[in-house]
Scaffold this motif. Structure first.
Motif, PDB file in Angstrom:
ATOM      1  N   ASP A 101      59.557 -13.709  51.082  1.00 22.21           N
ATOM      2  CA  ASP A 101      60.326 -14.655  51.900  1.00 22.21           C
ATOM      3  C   ASP A 101      61.667 -14.981  51.249  1.00 22.21           C
ATOM      4  OD1 ASP A 101      58.237 -14.738  53.702  1.00 22.21           O
ATOM      5  OD2 ASP A 101      57.415 -16.631  52.944  1.00 22.21           O
ATOM      6  N   VAL A 102      61.640 -15.238  49.935  1.00 24.24           N
ATOM      7  CA  VAL A 102      62.872 -15.568  49.222  1.00 24.24           C
ATOM      8  C   VAL A 102      63.833 -14.388  49.244  1.00 24.24           C
ATOM      9  CG1 VAL A 102      63.838 -16.095  46.957  1.00 24.24           C
ATOM     10  CG2 VAL A 102      61.816 -17.324  47.751  1.00 24.24           C
ATOM     11  N   ALA A 103      63.333 -13.189  48.976  1.00 26.81           N
ATOM     12  CA  ALA A 103      64.199 -12.012  48.964  1.00 26.81           C
ATOM     13  C   ALA A 103      64.776 -11.732  50.350  1.00 26.81           C
ATOM     14  CB  ALA A 103      63.418 -10.798  48.461  1.00 26.81           C
ATOM     15  N   ARG A 104      63.957 -11.904  51.369  1.00 27.18           N
ATOM     16  CA  ARG A 104      64.447 -11.692  52.738  1.00 27.18           C
ATOM     17  C   ARG A 104      65.555 -12.687  53.072  1.00 27.18           C
ATOM     18  NH1 ARG A 104      60.355 -13.182  55.085  1.00 27.18           N
ATOM     19  NH2 ARG A 104      59.168 -11.244  54.846  1.00 27.18           N
ATOM     20  N   VAL A 338      63.342 -22.445  52.594  1.00 32.21           N
ATOM     21  CA  VAL A 338      62.682 -21.394  51.804  1.00 32.21           C
ATOM     22  C   VAL A 338      62.849 -21.677  50.321  1.00 32.21           C
ATOM     23  CG1 VAL A 338      62.573 -18.917  51.318  1.00 32.21           C
ATOM     24  CG2 VAL A 338      63.055 -19.718  53.646  1.00 32.21           C
ATOM     25  N   SER A 339      64.041 -22.098  49.937  1.00 32.14           N
ATOM     26  CA  SER A 339      64.284 -22.428  48.540  1.00 32.14           C
ATOM     27  C   SER A 339      63.396 -23.592  48.101  1.00 32.14           C
ATOM     28  CB  SER A 339      65.765 -22.779  48.334  1.00 32.14           C
ATOM     29  OG  SER A 339      66.057 -23.004  46.972  1.00 32.14           O
ATOM     30  N   TYR A 340      63.269 -24.604  48.955  1.00 31.59           N
ATOM     31  CA  TYR A 340      62.402 -25.747  48.637  1.00 31.59           C
ATOM     32  C   TYR A 340      60.948 -25.305  48.513  1.00 31.59           C
ATOM     33  CZ  TYR A 340      59.817 -30.111  49.202  1.00 31.59           C
ATOM     34  OH  TYR A 340      58.937 -31.158  49.017  1.00 31.59           O
ATOM     35  N   GLU A 341      60.497 -24.477  49.432  1.00 30.05           N
ATOM     36  CA  GLU A 341      59.112 -24.007  49.401  1.00 30.05           C
ATOM     37  C   GLU A 341      58.827 -23.264  48.099  1.00 30.05           C
ATOM     38  OE1 GLU A 341      56.062 -21.078  51.923  1.00 30.05           O
ATOM     39  OE2 GLU A 341      58.161 -21.287  52.530  1.00 30.05           O
ATOM     40  N   LEU A 344      58.805 -25.874  45.194  1.00 29.03           N
ATOM     41  CA  LEU A 344      57.617 -26.729  45.224  1.00 29.03           C
ATOM     42  C   LEU A 344      56.381 -25.952  44.774  1.00 29.03           C
ATOM     43  CD1 LEU A 344      56.346 -29.452  45.867  1.00 29.03           C
ATOM     44  CD2 LEU A 344      56.041 -28.666  48.238  1.00 29.03           C
ATOM     45  N   ALA A 345      56.261 -24.705  45.215  1.00 37.07           N
ATOM     46  CA  ALA A 345      55.109 -23.889  44.820  1.00 37.07           C
ATOM     47  C   ALA A 345      55.119 -23.578  43.336  1.00 37.07           C
ATOM     48  CB  ALA A 345      55.106 -22.582  45.619  1.00 37.07           C
ATOM     49  N   ALA A 346      56.301 -23.656  42.711  1.00 35.96           N
ATOM     50  CA  ALA A 346      56.422 -23.325  41.296  1.00 35.96           C
ATOM     51  C   ALA A 346      56.200 -24.505  40.369  1.00 35.96           C
ATOM     52  CB  ALA A 346      57.815 -22.737  41.033  1.00 35.96           C
ATOM     53  N   VAL A 347      56.360 -25.727  40.861  1.00 33.75           N
ATOM     54  CA  VAL A 347      56.295 -26.902  39.982  1.00 33.75           C
ATOM     55  C   VAL A 347      54.999 -26.883  39.185  1.00 33.75           C
ATOM     56  CG1 VAL A 347      56.159 -29.414  39.882  1.00 33.75           C
ATOM     57  CG2 VAL A 347      57.768 -28.320  41.451  1.00 33.75           C
ATOM     58  N   THR A 348      55.132 -26.909  37.854  1.00 32.25           N
ATOM     59  CA  THR A 348      53.991 -26.738  36.959  1.00 32.25           C
ATOM     60  C   THR A 348      53.801 -27.994  36.105  1.00 32.25           C
ATOM     61  OG1 THR A 348      54.478 -24.363  36.823  1.00 32.25           O
ATOM     62  CG2 THR A 348      53.000 -25.290  35.152  1.00 32.25           C
ATOM     63  N   ILE A 349      52.628 -28.571  36.177  1.00 32.51           N
ATOM     64  CA  ILE A 349      52.300 -29.726  35.340  1.00 32.51           C
ATOM     65  C   ILE A 349      51.678 -29.176  34.057  1.00 32.51           C
ATOM     66  CG2 ILE A 349      51.148 -31.957  35.226  1.00 32.51           C
ATOM     67  CD1 ILE A 349      53.164 -31.633  37.542  1.00 32.51           C
ATOM     68  N   ALA A 350      52.463 -29.141  32.988  1.00 32.59           N
ATOM     69  CA  ALA A 350      52.008 -28.564  31.734  1.00 32.59           C
ATOM     70  C   ALA A 350      51.336 -29.598  30.832  1.00 32.59           C
ATOM     71  CB  ALA A 350      53.193 -27.913  30.999  1.00 32.59           C
ATOM     72  N   ALA A 351      51.487 -30.865  31.139  1.00 33.91           N
ATOM     73  CA  ALA A 351      50.791 -31.946  30.441  1.00 33.91           C
ATOM     74  C   ALA A 351      50.805 -33.159  31.352  1.00 33.91           C
ATOM     75  CB  ALA A 351      51.465 -32.283  29.109  1.00 33.91           C
ATOM     76  N   GLY A 352      49.672 -33.869  31.395  1.00 38.41           N
ATOM     77  CA  GLY A 352      49.603 -35.054  32.229  1.00 38.41           C
ATOM     78  C   GLY A 352      48.617 -34.898  33.372  1.00 38.41           C
ATOM     79  N   GLU A 353      48.495 -35.943  34.177  1.00 38.83           N
ATOM     80  CA  GLU A 353      47.602 -35.919  35.322  1.00 38.83           C
ATOM     81  C   GLU A 353      48.077 -34.914  36.363  1.00 38.83           C
ATOM     82  OE1 GLU A 353      44.786 -37.617  35.524  1.00 38.83           O
ATOM     83  OE2 GLU A 353      45.122 -38.505  33.539  1.00 38.83           O
ATOM     84  N   CYS A 354      47.115 -34.392  37.100  1.00 36.12           N
ATOM     85  CA  CYS A 354      47.465 -33.381  38.098  1.00 36.12           C
ATOM     86  C   CYS A 354      47.991 -33.973  39.402  1.00 36.12           C
ATOM     87  CB  CYS A 354      46.255 -32.487  38.382  1.00 36.12           C
ATOM     88  SG  CYS A 354      45.975 -31.255  37.083  1.00 36.12           S
TER      89      CYS A 354
END
Length: 469
Positions: A101-104, A338-341, A344-354
């Motif tokens: 989607d991003v590449a398109r 598309v950029s937001y999607e 958002l799908a990439a946001v990674t919680i590496a420490a802390g509550e989920c």
């Protein structure tokens, strides 16, 4: 084509200023031009420049009008065109369909601006913090994950009708030096390269990639002391190990890895003799052209080799010419969703509550660049948060030290999260307006972050937060 025309066809030149070198394109029959950051002032100016370049002569196939537009830090065309996060965001999202989607979306905007070729996706496998050049330009340190994301991207670019060029074969993510500044040395044995660095390129070829970019790397196990872009032994691996019969494009020949060892004419002839098909950004296009013609005349470069290279270039562009007509200019900047999607799908919680919220109604922001902070403030205020002193502090990490803050946010590669003492550590792999909107939505608990770290980060408590079953 006469030899002089073939010699022009294999050159894709850079240029200075905002106006393309139309006279040089016509005079030498250049295969194409590439637009760099210095050639870009606005999207309207870019569209006018690409049109002028394409109309410089009357060839019966498209001119290569190329650009580095990977997303993240490597994007020559920015607002009002849609800005996309770094490629590592797609590795964190682990979603090949989203990569498509991003590449398109990016490919459609580039085509609307007149581009016919994009030097993306980045198919390098990064080795981690010791990789000074690729870093967040790579999807991951996992070859299989990189391969999946690259294949998704190639499908999206193909659907947009733009020629995609995966890079930088034989792999730039596993060398501890920058070929812009010196010749990096690859010390790994060939078996390791085949298993790790070659894997995404093999997948790209199997997925139908019509072009690949060859880096300037000294592969000690294959041809020590010679940049891979000028090494017949390394290029042969692309033909034999990858079984690739398409267009091989050198990385930019005005980089120090080449210019410190070769003049522009010698570098151009050497790359073609080694098996490359396009000489990208020779330090002097006219000198390179003259040297190619002279090398054919005196037998140093077989005429058949030059003809083969020129033929591949024309064939790829004839194929591009069969794509649908470019979309209208209305699509430029029309893919913020598309950029937001993707972010958002990439946001990674590496420490802390989920699950948030991680901040209250008032937040303070520190770190990052002035633009980073301004974009965070805009996103926060748009979401109804108050930005000022006295609230929870969000520390933006973009190549700086860990600093202090209640929430630490890595904007590019996630490695700075490791030494941070923040109780909540988040990676967003981007500095775009949409990336900051996604961050704010996660911080205030309106959305949850389900990305997974695509590289090892020493000091991270967790890889990320899984989705609920």
């Amino acid at each position: 084509m006469a030899v002089e025309e073939q010699a022009g066809q294999v050159i894709v030149a850079s240029y200075a200023g905002l106006e393309p070198p139309t006279e040089l394109i016509a005079e030498l029959g250049l295969g194409g031009v590439i637009l760099m950051g210095d050639n870009v002032e606005s999207t309207d100016q870019v569209a006018a420049a690409t049109a002028a370049a394409r109309e410089a002569d009357e060839r019966p196939y498209p001119l290569i009008v190329a650009v580095d537009q990977e997303g993240g830090n490597v994007a020559r065309v920015r607002e009002p065109a849609t800005e996309f996060p770094a490629y590592m965001a797609l590795g964190a999202a682990r979603d090949p369909e989203l990569a498509a989607d991003v590449a398109r979306a990016s490919g459609e905007e580039l085509r609307a601006l007149g581009f016919t070729m994009v030097f993306a996706p980045d198919a390098d496998v990064t080795i981690g913090p010791d990789d000074p050049t690729i870093a967040s330009r790579s999807a991951s340190s996992d070859p299989e994950l990189v391969a999946e994301i690259v294949v998704g991207s190639l499908r999206g670019y193909a659907e947009a009708g733009i020629v995609a060029v995966p890079k930088h074969f034989p792999g730039h993510g596993s060398v501890p030096a920058d070929s812009h500044e010196e010749l990096p040395v690859q010390t790994a044995p060939l078996e390791e390269l085949l298993e790790r660095d070659f894997a995404p390129f093999h997948a790209a070829v199997n997925a139908g990639a019509s072009a690949l970019m060859v880096a300037h790397i000294d592969v000690e196990a294959v041809d020590p002391g010679t940049p891979s872009s000028l090494s017949g032994d390394v290029i042969e691996l692309a033909r034999s190990e990858l079984e690739f019969g398409g267009l091989l494009v050198t990385d930019a020949q005005d980089m120090a890895a080449v210019t410190a060892l070769y003049g522009p004419g010698e570098a151009a002839v050497g790359a073609l003799a080694a098996g490359a098909d396009v000489v990208l950004m020779p330090a002097d296009a006219r000198v390179a052209h003259e040297a190619i013609v002279a090398a054919v005349e005196d037998g140093r470069l077989p005429a058949e080799r030059l003809e083969e290279a020129a033929t591949r270039g024309v064939a790829v562009m004839l194929n591009q010419d069969a794509a649908d007509d470019p979309p209208s200019a209305d699509v430029v900047g029309a893919h913020e969703d598309v950029s937001y999607e993707a972010s958002l799908a990439a946001v990674t919680i590496a420490a802390g509550e989920c699950r948030g919220p991680y901040v209250g109604d008032t937040v303070a922001v520190s770190g990052g660049t002035e633009q980073d902070r301004a974009r965070f403030v805009a996103a926060a205020e748009e979401a109804g948060l108050t930005v000022g002193s006295g609230g929870d502090t969000v520390r933006l990490l973009g190549g700086s030290g860990p600093g202090a803050g209640d929430v630490a946010v890595a904007l590019d590669a996630p490695y700075p999260l490791g030494p941070s003492e923040a109780s909540t550590k988040i990676a967003i792999y981007g500095r775009t307006p949409a990336a900051f909107r996604a961050l704010v939505d996660v911080l205030r608990g309106a959305e949850t972050g389900h990305g997974r770290l695509p590289v090892d980060v020493e000091g991270a408590d967790q890889l990320g937060c899984p989705r609920s079953p």
